[in-house]
Design an enzyme around this catalytic site. Sequence first.
Site: not given
Length: 479
Positions: A253, A287
Amino acid sequence: MSDQVNQVPVPFPCAGELVSHGECLEVRNPWDGSLAGTTWLADQRQLDRAIEVATREFQATREWPVHRRQSVLRGIAEQIDAQRERLAHLIRAESGKPIQYARAEVERGAATFRAAAEALATFGDQTVVLDAQPAGERRAGLLGRFPVGPVAAITPFNFPLNLVAHKLAPAIAVGAPVVHKPARQTPMTALALASIVRDAGWPGAAYSVLPMSADLGQHLAIDPRMPVLSFTGSPAVGWQLKQAAPRKKVCLELGGNAAVVVHQDADLREAARRCAAGGFAYAGQTCISVQRVLAQTSVYDTFRSLLIDAVSALTCGDPSDPATQVGPMITGAEAQRAEAWIQAALHRGAVAALQGSRHGTLLTPSILEKTTPEMDVECLEVFAPIVTLAPYTDFDAALQRVNGSRFGLQAAVFTQDIGRIMQAWRTLEVGAVIINDASTFRVEAMPYGGVKESGFGREGVRWAMEEMTEPRLLAMRAR
């Protein structure tokens, strides 16, 4: 709550033992530089020991029955709830996260472990039809999922509890030990969680938390005795690790530069409110923070005014203040880097609709207009309280501008038109399309991850459990 609770040096758990020697690691509060905690850095010998013992422990934990794993997961969730204020203030102290968001992270962390316990109720064997062909007559198929082995987990600073939970909870659920490298800036929350995990009944030898250097982290990631790697961090590091460990099961990720499209039929006030929170909460250090906003030309001026008002109303400053929404960046160097990106964009023709200022680690919000896709503030992950704003005329063109990025984690669209919603879902090259909310939306059960340079594989409890297991078919012939 005073940070004095964090002043006693905390040993780190390694292969079932608590280590309190070696090179000292002081953790500093990003807001005021005060001491948030002290621990030690692991060395190569301790890392090797942790991996060796995790491999051995796997032979036992892989056999744990479902009810036993569920009991541990529920016990962890209960203890997180019981210690919510302590954990929230620990997150605030070492990461600079505003206390309101630190408390929300603690709640999410408990929910992650509960979700893993609940997922186990239906995560298991399934039948496979074999007699659809003549050769399969009088045969039955059963497909099970089995843990691959111990998990190497590497986590960043920005969610020091819940991103750990998203690696640890599915690992416990499938019966896999974990060796974990927390971010050097935020190890103290992970160490507190490790104590909770041990008290809940998971073997201490099956969960090592090793603050360590980046070089040792690479050794952990590529060690062949750890067949699963779950990494959250920078694209450069993540893809390099995947290349260095081609035979592992890898989940990456790696972040993004999330875009939001605001169409003319949207609730503009709500869209502005959600974009303001999604772009600037915790100084944009997530993010899936809103980074690029595209508003339809006919409503651009109205939306622009609403967004500026919503962002201007955000409270910036001390993360211990319950009202604070925009706190410090993780380091002064990161604040300076983001400030330089703003100046570079302005130098190349961008215009500040709202220009922030830097005070040490605190960078107040900026909204930039007339940016281009080549500018760092658009094409890279800004990871700071900076949002770009641009008009569009054609919805198709707006979607293509969203796709014109090396990243593809999440994107959002504000519209009431089901046709445009389905078009966005089909067209946008991202892991998730969020409708009528900011790109920052995430709940623990949803599959989470991206495409292109944003990652590989999926988190979210059930999806991570699949990443950490492999299918095995049992084909039986009746006599």
